[in-house]
Design a protein around this motif. Structure first.
Motif, mmCIF file in Angstrom:
data_model
loop_
_atom_site.group_PDB
_atom_site.id
_atom_site.type_symbol
_atom_site.label_atom_id
_atom_site.label_comp_id
_atom_site.label_asym_id
_atom_site.label_seq_id
_atom_site.Cartn_x
_atom_site.Cartn_y
_atom_site.Cartn_z
ATOM 1 N N LEU A 1 -46.983 -18.461 14.368
ATOM 2 C CA LEU A 1 -45.940 -17.473 14.092
ATOM 3 C C LEU A 1 -44.972 -17.320 15.253
ATOM 4 O O LEU A 1 -43.768 -17.120 15.052
ATOM 5 C CB LEU A 1 -46.576 -16.121 13.753
ATOM 6 C CG LEU A 1 -47.369 -16.053 12.437
ATOM 7 C CD1 LEU A 1 -48.040 -14.693 12.305
ATOM 8 C CD2 LEU A 1 -46.447 -16.301 11.247
ATOM 9 N N PHE A 2 -45.483 -17.400 16.480
ATOM 10 C CA PHE A 2 -44.654 -17.160 17.656
ATOM 11 C C PHE A 2 -44.326 -18.432 18.424
ATOM 12 O O PHE A 2 -43.780 -18.361 19.530
ATOM 13 C CB PHE A 2 -45.337 -16.149 18.576
ATOM 14 C CG PHE A 2 -45.464 -14.780 17.976
ATOM 15 C CD1 PHE A 2 -44.410 -13.881 18.049
ATOM 16 C CD2 PHE A 2 -46.611 -14.403 17.315
ATOM 17 C CE1 PHE A 2 -44.512 -12.619 17.488
ATOM 18 C CE2 PHE A 2 -46.724 -13.138 16.742
ATOM 19 C CZ PHE A 2 -45.670 -12.243 16.823
ATOM 20 N N ASP A 3 -44.657 -19.570 17.831
ATOM 21 C CA ASP A 3 -44.334 -20.864 18.428
ATOM 22 C C ASP A 3 -44.862 -20.949 19.857
ATOM 23 O O ASP A 3 -44.150 -21.350 20.781
ATOM 24 C CB ASP A 3 -42.818 -21.092 18.398
ATOM 25 C CG ASP A 3 -42.444 -22.549 18.653
ATOM 26 O OD1 ASP A 3 -43.317 -23.418 18.423
ATOM 27 O OD2 ASP A 3 -41.318 -22.812 19.084
ATOM 28 N N LEU A 4 -46.125 -20.583 20.031
ATOM 29 C CA LEU A 4 -46.750 -20.604 21.350
ATOM 30 C C LEU A 4 -47.291 -22.000 21.653
ATOM 31 O O LEU A 4 -47.696 -22.732 20.746
ATOM 32 C CB LEU A 4 -47.884 -19.578 21.408
ATOM 33 C CG LEU A 4 -47.477 -18.120 21.191
ATOM 34 C CD1 LEU A 4 -48.704 -17.228 21.210
ATOM 35 C CD2 LEU A 4 -46.479 -17.674 22.247
ATOM 36 N N PRO A 5 -47.327 -22.377 22.929
ATOM 37 C CA PRO A 5 -47.808 -23.709 23.319
ATOM 38 C C PRO A 5 -49.335 -23.777 23.288
ATOM 39 O O PRO A 5 -50.006 -23.773 24.324
ATOM 40 C CB PRO A 5 -47.266 -23.865 24.745
ATOM 41 C CG PRO A 5 -47.194 -22.466 25.266
ATOM 42 C CD PRO A 5 -46.824 -21.599 24.088
ATOM 43 N N TRP A 6 -49.889 -23.828 22.085
ATOM 44 C CA TRP A 6 -51.337 -23.906 21.922
ATOM 45 C C TRP A 6 -51.632 -24.767 20.710
ATOM 46 O O TRP A 6 -50.961 -24.671 19.671
ATOM 47 C CB TRP A 6 -51.925 -22.513 21.727
ATOM 48 C CG TRP A 6 -53.429 -22.507 21.597
ATOM 49 C CD1 TRP A 6 -54.341 -22.563 22.606
ATOM 50 C CD2 TRP A 6 -54.183 -22.450 20.385
ATOM 51 N NE1 TRP A 6 -55.619 -22.546 22.105
ATOM 52 C CE2 TRP A 6 -55.558 -22.468 20.742
ATOM 53 C CE3 TRP A 6 -53.845 -22.379 19.037
ATOM 54 C CZ2 TRP A 6 -56.577 -22.430 19.802
ATOM 55 C CZ3 TRP A 6 -54.863 -22.339 18.091
ATOM 56 C CH2 TRP A 6 -56.208 -22.359 18.471
ATOM 57 N N SER A 7 -52.607 -25.636 20.836
ATOM 58 C CA SER A 7 -52.935 -26.531 19.730
ATOM 59 C C SER A 7 -54.446 -26.614 19.570
ATOM 60 O O SER A 7 -55.206 -26.295 20.492
ATOM 61 C CB SER A 7 -52.358 -27.931 19.968
ATOM 62 O OG SER A 7 -52.885 -28.488 21.155
ATOM 63 N N ILE A 8 -54.867 -27.029 18.397
ATOM 64 C CA ILE A 8 -56.290 -27.174 18.118
ATOM 65 C C ILE A 8 -56.634 -28.661 17.977
ATOM 66 O O ILE A 8 -55.759 -29.483 17.727
ATOM 67 C CB ILE A 8 -56.686 -26.426 16.831
ATOM 68 C CG1 ILE A 8 -55.817 -26.902 15.655
ATOM 69 C CG2 ILE A 8 -56.574 -24.933 17.022
ATOM 70 C CD1 ILE A 8 -56.212 -26.287 14.329
ATOM 71 N N GLU A 9 -57.896 -28.970 18.150
ATOM 72 C CA GLU A 9 -58.356 -30.340 18.025
ATOM 73 C C GLU A 9 -59.065 -30.531 16.683
ATOM 74 O O GLU A 9 -59.872 -29.688 16.273
ATOM 75 C CB GLU A 9 -59.308 -30.697 19.163
ATOM 76 C CG GLU A 9 -58.647 -30.704 20.529
ATOM 77 C CD GLU A 9 -59.605 -31.138 21.618
ATOM 78 O OE1 GLU A 9 -60.783 -31.451 21.282
ATOM 79 O OE2 GLU A 9 -59.196 -31.171 22.791
ATOM 80 N N ARG A 10 -58.753 -31.625 16.011
ATOM 81 C CA ARG A 10 -59.410 -31.937 14.749
ATOM 82 C C ARG A 10 -60.874 -32.281 15.003
ATOM 83 O O ARG A 10 -61.210 -32.978 15.952
ATOM 84 C CB ARG A 10 -58.703 -33.104 14.061
ATOM 85 C CG ARG A 10 -59.342 -33.530 12.747
ATOM 86 C CD ARG A 10 -58.650 -34.719 12.130
ATOM 87 N NE ARG A 10 -57.443 -34.324 11.418
ATOM 88 C CZ ARG A 10 -56.212 -34.579 11.826
ATOM 89 N NH1 ARG A 10 -56.015 -35.224 12.965
ATOM 90 N NH2 ARG A 10 -55.171 -34.208 11.112
#
Length: 283
Positions: free
Chosen positions: A263-272
Motif C-alpha cells: 500500500l505504501f510502496d515500502l522497500p520490503w519484499s518476501i521470498e517465495r
C-alpha cells in the motif's frame, strides 16, 4: 412324427423365453442397484461439500509434538510500535490514516483467531461484534505516520452474505481464507473471490491457508495435492498465497507487513517458499 417335432419346438421356445426373462430380471436389478449407488454417492458428496459445521478431514500421520516444535519459529513480524487500538480517546484522530482489511471465507476456518493474533490482547483495543461480523482496529506508526488497520471479519455462514458488500467496499486488501485441513473450504475460495470482486475490483487479493500447524501432520501426498490446488487458485485470482498458523504465529504478522509494504510502496519484499512441509509463500 410331425406332432413330436412341434412339441419339442414348443419346449425349446419355452426354455429360451424363461432364460430371457431371467436375464431381463437380472439386468433390471443391476441397473437399479447401479442407480441407487450413484444417488447415494451424490448425496454423500453434496453433504461433504455443503456442510459448514463438519469439515472434511484427512488421515494424519502419527507425529510426536517435538517433530513440529522448533521447526517454524514465530516471527517477530513488523517492527511497529502499537500505541493503542481505538479506545474512546479521539485526540489526534485527524492525523490517522484508516485502511480497511476484509476477511472472507467459510465458517470454522480460524478467521477470528487470525485477526485476534495480529491485533493482540490489549485491553483497550476497539472490538465491535455483531451477528456475522467482527471488527477490530490496530494502530501503528509507519515513518512517523499513524496508520490504522480496520479489520472486518465476515461470518462464513451463508446467512451472513449480506455483510459482504459493506465489508468489501473501499477495502484496501481482501483476504480470502481457507482451512488447510478441510478440502471443501479450499473449494469455496473462488466463490468468495468472485463475490468480493462484485463490490471491489481494486483491493489487493491475498489467499491464506490457515491451521498450518495441523496441516503439517498430514501425509506428504495430501500436502502436495493441497499446495498445488491452492497455488492454482491463487494464480487464477492473481493473489499472493500464504500458509499460516494463528496458534504458532506463522506468517500472521508477515501478511500484514506485506499489505503495508504494497500500500505504501515500502522497500520490503518476501521470498517465495514452495517446499512441501513448510509454510508456503507463492506469488
Amino acid at each position: 412324427m410331425n406332432g413330436c417335432i412341434y412339441m419339442l419346438g414348443l419346449l425349446e421356445m419355452t426354455k429360451f423365453r424363461g432364460q430371457m426373462v431371467r436375464v431381463h430380471v437380472k439386468w433390471g436389478l443391476a441397473r437399479q442397484v447401479s442407480f441407487l449407488k450413484r444417488v447415494f454417492r451424490y448425496l454423500i458428496d453434496r453433504i461433504l461439500a455443503c456442510s459448514c459445521d463438519r469439515r472434511s478431514s484427512y488421515k494424519r500421520l502419527e507425529m510426536s509434538p517435538s517433530a513440529f516444535s522448533g521447526r517454524f519459529l514465530p516471527e517477530n513480524g513488523f517492527q511497529e510500535s502499537v500505541l493503542k487500538c481505538m479506545s474512546g480517546d479521539s485526540d489526534g484522530d485527524s492525523n490517522l490514516v484508516v485502511l480497511k482489511i476484509s476477511l472472507l471465507g467459510d465458517c470454522q476456518i480460524g478467521k477470528t483467531s487470525f485477526m485476534t493474533k495480529y491485533v493482540g490482547d490489549e485491553e483497550d483495543k476497539s472490538c465491535l461484534q455483531m451477528t456475522g461480523l467482527n471488527l477490530m482496529d490496530k494502530i501503528f506508526f509507519i515513518q512517523g505516520a499513524r496508520i490504522a488497520f480496520s479489520i472486518w471479519d465476515v461470518g462464513g455462514d451463508r446467512q451472513f452474505l449480506d455483510h459482504v458488500p459493506v465489508a468489501c467496499k473501499d477495502a484496501a486488501a481482501i483476504l480470502i481464507m481457507f482451512d488447510l485441513t478441510s478440502r471443501s473450504t479450499l473449494n469455496s475460495v473462488i466463490d468468495w473471490y468472485r463475490l468480493a470482486r462484485q463490490w471491489n475490483q481494486t483491493a489487493i487479493p491475498i489467499l491464506i491457508g490457515t491451521k498450518f500447524d495441523d496441516f503439517v501432520h498430514l501425509p506428504p501426498d495430501i500436502q502436495w495435492t493441497i499446495v498445488n490446488q491452492a497455488r492454482m487458485y491463487a494464480h487464477a485470482m492473481k493473489a499472493t498465497l500464504f500458509f499460516s498458523s494463528a496458534l504458532h504465529n506463522i506468517n500472521v504478522n508477515k501478511i500484514f507487513k506485506f499489505i503495508t509494504a504494497k500500500l505504501f510502496d515500502l522497500p520490503w519484499s518476501i521470498e517465495r517458499n514452495l517446499t512441501i512441509g513448510e509454510p508456503i509463500i507463492d506469488f
